[in-house]
Scaffold this motif. Sequence first.
Motif, PDB file in Angstrom:
ATOM      1  N   ARG A  72       1.168  -1.363  -0.415  1.00 19.03           N
ATOM      2  CA  ARG A  72      -0.246  -0.114  -0.184  1.00 19.03           C
ATOM      3  C   ARG A  72       1.326   0.674   0.626  1.00 19.03           C
ATOM      4  O   ARG A  72       1.946   1.096   0.988  1.00 19.03           O
ATOM      5  CB  ARG A  72      -1.164   0.062   1.586  1.00 19.03           C
ATOM      6  N   LEU A  73       0.556   2.273  -1.101  1.00 19.69           N
ATOM      7  CA  LEU A  73       0.717   3.677  -1.202  1.00 19.69           C
ATOM      8  C   LEU A  73      -0.189   4.788  -0.505  1.00 19.69           C
ATOM      9  O   LEU A  73      -0.961   4.529  -1.528  1.00 19.69           O
ATOM     10  CB  LEU A  73       2.284   3.285  -2.470  1.00 19.69           C
ATOM     11  N   ALA A  74       0.896   5.178   0.327  1.00 21.51           N
ATOM     12  CA  ALA A  74      -0.707   6.299   1.229  1.00 21.51           C
ATOM     13  C   ALA A  74       0.043   7.740   0.289  1.00 21.51           C
ATOM     14  O   ALA A  74       1.881   7.772   1.585  1.00 21.51           O
ATOM     15  CB  ALA A  74      -0.778   6.251   1.707  1.00 21.51           C
ATOM     16  N   VAL A  75      -0.319   8.391  -0.081  1.00 17.53           N
ATOM     17  CA  VAL A  75       0.476   9.951  -0.640  1.00 17.53           C
ATOM     18  C   VAL A  75      -1.206  11.122  -0.129  1.00 17.53           C
ATOM     19  O   VAL A  75      -1.907  10.616  -0.894  1.00 17.53           O
ATOM     20  CB  VAL A  75       1.289   9.672  -1.656  1.00 17.53           C
ATOM     21  N   PRO A  76      -0.907  12.176   0.632  1.00 15.33           N
ATOM     22  CA  PRO A  76      -1.286  13.198   0.371  1.00 15.33           C
ATOM     23  C   PRO A  76      -1.293  13.950  -0.403  1.00 15.33           C
ATOM     24  O   PRO A  76      -0.838  14.107  -1.907  1.00 15.33           O
ATOM     25  CB  PRO A  76      -0.173  14.234   1.725  1.00 15.33           C
ATOM     26  N   THR A  77      -2.866  14.097  -1.266  1.00  9.88           N
ATOM     27  CA  THR A  77      -3.248  14.380  -2.502  1.00  9.88           C
ATOM     28  C   THR A  77      -2.389  15.911  -2.521  1.00  9.88           C
ATOM     29  O   THR A  77      -2.796  16.498  -3.477  1.00  9.88           O
ATOM     30  CB  THR A  77      -4.594  14.789  -1.856  1.00  9.88           C
ATOM     31  N   SER A  78      -2.347  16.931  -0.968  1.00 15.61           N
ATOM     32  CA  SER A  78      -1.801  18.186  -1.105  1.00 15.61           C
ATOM     33  C   SER A  78      -0.772  17.761  -2.022  1.00 15.61           C
ATOM     34  O   SER A  78      -0.574  18.639  -2.617  1.00 15.61           O
ATOM     35  CB  SER A  78      -1.794  18.636  -0.126  1.00 15.61           C
ATOM     36  N   ARG A  79       0.601  17.221  -1.966  1.00 15.44           N
ATOM     37  CA  ARG A  79       2.055  16.754  -2.248  1.00 15.44           C
ATOM     38  C   ARG A  79       1.443  17.037  -3.854  1.00 15.44           C
ATOM     39  O   ARG A  79       2.181  17.165  -4.598  1.00 15.44           O
ATOM     40  CB  ARG A  79       2.575  15.950  -1.033  1.00 15.44           C
ATOM     41  N   LEU A  80       0.482  15.853  -4.127  1.00 17.02           N
ATOM     42  CA  LEU A  80       0.160  15.178  -5.274  1.00 17.02           C
ATOM     43  C   LEU A  80      -0.246  16.373  -6.556  1.00 17.02           C
ATOM     44  O   LEU A  80      -0.181  17.164  -7.482  1.00 17.02           O
ATOM     45  CB  LEU A  80      -0.809  14.223  -5.743  1.00 17.02           C
ATOM     46  N   LEU A  81      -0.447  17.542  -5.831  1.00 16.92           N
ATOM     47  CA  LEU A  81      -1.140  18.939  -6.224  1.00 16.92           C
ATOM     48  C   LEU A  81      -0.350  19.930  -6.293  1.00 16.92           C
ATOM     49  O   LEU A  81      -0.752  20.892  -6.802  1.00 16.92           O
ATOM     50  CB  LEU A  81      -2.528  19.133  -5.105  1.00 16.92           C
ATOM     51  N   GLN A  82       0.185  19.553  -5.722  1.00 16.29           N
ATOM     52  CA  GLN A  82       1.583  20.595  -5.466  1.00 16.29           C
ATOM     53  C   GLN A  82       2.299  21.219  -6.511  1.00 16.29           C
ATOM     54  O   GLN A  82       2.521  20.493  -7.270  1.00 16.29           O
ATOM     55  CB  GLN A  82       2.313  20.309  -4.259  1.00 16.29           C
ATOM     56  N   ASP A  83       3.094  22.195  -7.107  1.00 14.16           N
ATOM     57  CA  ASP A  83       3.561  22.915  -7.903  1.00 14.16           C
ATOM     58  C   ASP A  83       4.540  22.153  -8.295  1.00 14.16           C
ATOM     59  O   ASP A  83       5.869  21.798  -7.561  1.00 14.16           O
ATOM     60  CB  ASP A  83       4.276  24.456  -7.605  1.00 14.16           C
ATOM     61  N   LYS A  84       5.256  21.366  -9.644  1.00 18.71           N
ATOM     62  CA  LYS A  84       5.643  20.956  -9.524  1.00 18.71           C
ATOM     63  C   LYS A  84       7.495  21.012  -9.052  1.00 18.71           C
ATOM     64  O   LYS A  84       8.504  20.612  -8.679  1.00 18.71           O
ATOM     65  CB  LYS A  84       6.193  20.569 -10.509  1.00 18.71           C
ATOM     66  N   SER A  85       7.818  22.235  -9.305  1.00 13.13           N
ATOM     67  CA  SER A  85       9.090  23.021  -8.776  1.00 13.13           C
ATOM     68  C   SER A  85       9.292  23.130  -7.387  1.00 13.13           C
ATOM     69  O   SER A  85      10.201  22.372  -7.213  1.00 13.13           O
ATOM     70  CB  SER A  85       9.303  24.082  -9.741  1.00 13.13           C
ATOM     71  N   MET A  86       8.776  23.654  -6.716  1.00 15.48           N
ATOM     72  CA  MET A  86       8.315  23.292  -5.138  1.00 15.48           C
ATOM     73  C   MET A  86       8.719  22.012  -5.344  1.00 15.48           C
ATOM     74  O   MET A  86       9.178  21.835  -4.128  1.00 15.48           O
ATOM     75  CB  MET A  86       7.271  23.574  -5.184  1.00 15.48           C
ATOM     76  N   ALA A  87       8.264  21.263  -5.911  1.00 12.72           N
ATOM     77  CA  ALA A  87       9.125  19.517  -4.839  1.00 12.72           C
ATOM     78  C   ALA A  87       9.576  19.414  -5.504  1.00 12.72           C
ATOM     79  O   ALA A  87      10.277  18.559  -4.726  1.00 12.72           O
ATOM     80  CB  ALA A  87       7.133  18.354  -5.600  1.00 12.72           C
ATOM     81  N   THR A  88      10.711  19.177  -6.917  1.00 11.32           N
ATOM     82  CA  THR A  88      11.823  18.931  -6.746  1.00 11.32           C
ATOM     83  C   THR A  88      12.473  19.768  -5.597  1.00 11.32           C
ATOM     84  O   THR A  88      13.423  19.480  -5.547  1.00 11.32           O
ATOM     85  CB  THR A  88      11.616  19.836  -8.700  1.00 11.32           C
ATOM     86  N   ASP A  89      12.357  20.939  -5.957  1.00 11.78           N
ATOM     87  CA  ASP A  89      13.509  21.684  -4.632  1.00 11.78           C
ATOM     88  C   ASP A  89      13.380  20.744  -3.165  1.00 11.78           C
ATOM     89  O   ASP A  89      13.743  20.464  -2.316  1.00 11.78           O
ATOM     90  CB  ASP A  89      12.420  22.846  -4.054  1.00 11.78           C
TER      91      ASP A  89
END
Length: 425
Positions: A386-403
Motif C-alpha cells: 500500500r502506497l499512501a500519499v497526501p493529495t496536497s502533495r500531488l496537487l503541489q507545484d512541480k518545481s516546489m516538489a523538485t526543490d
Amino acid sequence: MNPFDSPFRVSLGSAVFFLGLVAFTSLPPLVIGASTGAVVVGFRVFLDSLTGEMSASESVLTHIPAAGYYISFSAMAAAVRFRHRMAAPIRAGAVGAALDFFANACELGIRYWMGEPFAFSGQTVIVLWLFAILRSFCVIGVYNMWVTKHVRSLAEARKQELERLIMVSSGLYEEMFYLQKSMALMEDMTRQSYDLYSRLIERKHVEPRVALELAEHIHETKKDMQRIFAGLSKLIGRQSVRGRISIAELCAMVIRANEKYANLSGKTITFSYNGHIDLMTDQLYPLLSVLNNLVSNAVEAIGESGAICLRTRLEGTELIIEVEDSGPGIAADDIAWIFQPGFTTKYDRQGNPSTGIGLTHARDIAQTLGGHLQLVKSEPGQTVFRLAVPTSRLLQDKSMATDSFHNEANQEEHPPMQPRDERPV
C-alpha cells in the motif's frame, strides 16, 4: 458575373463556400449552407438598399433564389457524404463539380418557377458545367495544398521528435555504461566489506590498506553516481511533463510497461485496475518509480501465471494505491527485513544476489512525497503493498516538489552523526 443576362450570378464566393464546407468539419453541412444562404441574400438586399435600384420587397424576391443554391449544395453534399471523399482528389473534384452544377440548376429552376424570364439551352448547360469544374477543382487544389502543408509540418515535428528520442537514448546508453561499472564496483565492495566484517568478528589481523582500498572504491562509485545523477537529471529535465496526468492514466502506463515485462519473461499474467478517482497530478516520475518497482517485483514473484491488480481510492486527505499480486507471498521471517537496504531473496542464474535496494528506494521516494509505503498483507496467493500519499502533495507545484526532493537528498548526503547500530545486516 451574370452569364445569362439575368439576376443569376456566378462568383468566387461559391468557391469560398465550397472550401468552408469541406474545411469546417465540426459543423453540419446543412447549417453551413443555410447560414451562408441567409447571409448572402441579406448582404445583396443591403447593397440594393444603398443604391436604391429597387424596393426591399423586390430585392428579396430577386435574391432569395440564391439561397437555394447554398442549401441544395449542402444538402446534396451531406447526402453523398462528400467530406469522406476528399482522400481521392480527382474523384472529389468530379463529384464537387456535379454538386455545383445541380445546385446552380436548382437555383435557375427556382428563378424560372418565380417567373423570371430564362431560356434554358445547350449553351447554358456548357457554361454551368464549365464554372462547376473550374470552381470545384480550384477548391480541391487549395484544400489539398493546405493538407499537404499540414502533413509536412507533422512530418517535420515527428522528425524532430525522433531526433530528440535518439539523443535521449544515446544519453541513457552512456548512463547505462556507468551504471554497469558502478554495479561491478559495488559488488566488489560488498565482498570486501563482508570479508572485512568477518575478519573483525573473528578478531583476525586486518591490513589498513584493505579499508583504504574500500574507501577508494566508495569514492570512485560516489563520483560515478554524481555523474549519472547529473546526466539523468538533465535528461529528465528535457522530458519534463507539461500539464497534469490522471491517476488512472498513470496506472495504465505502469500496467502497459509491465505487461511487456511479463511477456518477455514468458509469463501469463492478468493485469487489472480498479479505481474511479478524479485526481490529476504532475508528480509523474516519483509515482511511476514507486509503482513500477512494486509491480515489477510482483511480476518476478509470480510463477508461470497469475494476476496483478492496482486499486486506487481516497481516504481523507490521502491517495491510497494498492498493488496486489497472486504470488507465493513473503516468508514471515523476511517481512521485517524487506525494506532494509541490501536485503534480497532474488538471485540470478549464476547465484549472484540482486542489489536489494528496490523497495528501499521505493519507500524513500514515497517519503519524499510526504507519504509512506508498507506491506499490509502477505500470504500464499495474495500479497498487498500500500502506497499512501497526501493529495496536497500531488496537487503541489512541480518545481516546489523538485526543490523539496533535492533538499532532502542533500540532507541524506550529509546526515547528522547517529549512534552506530551494532546489529549485523
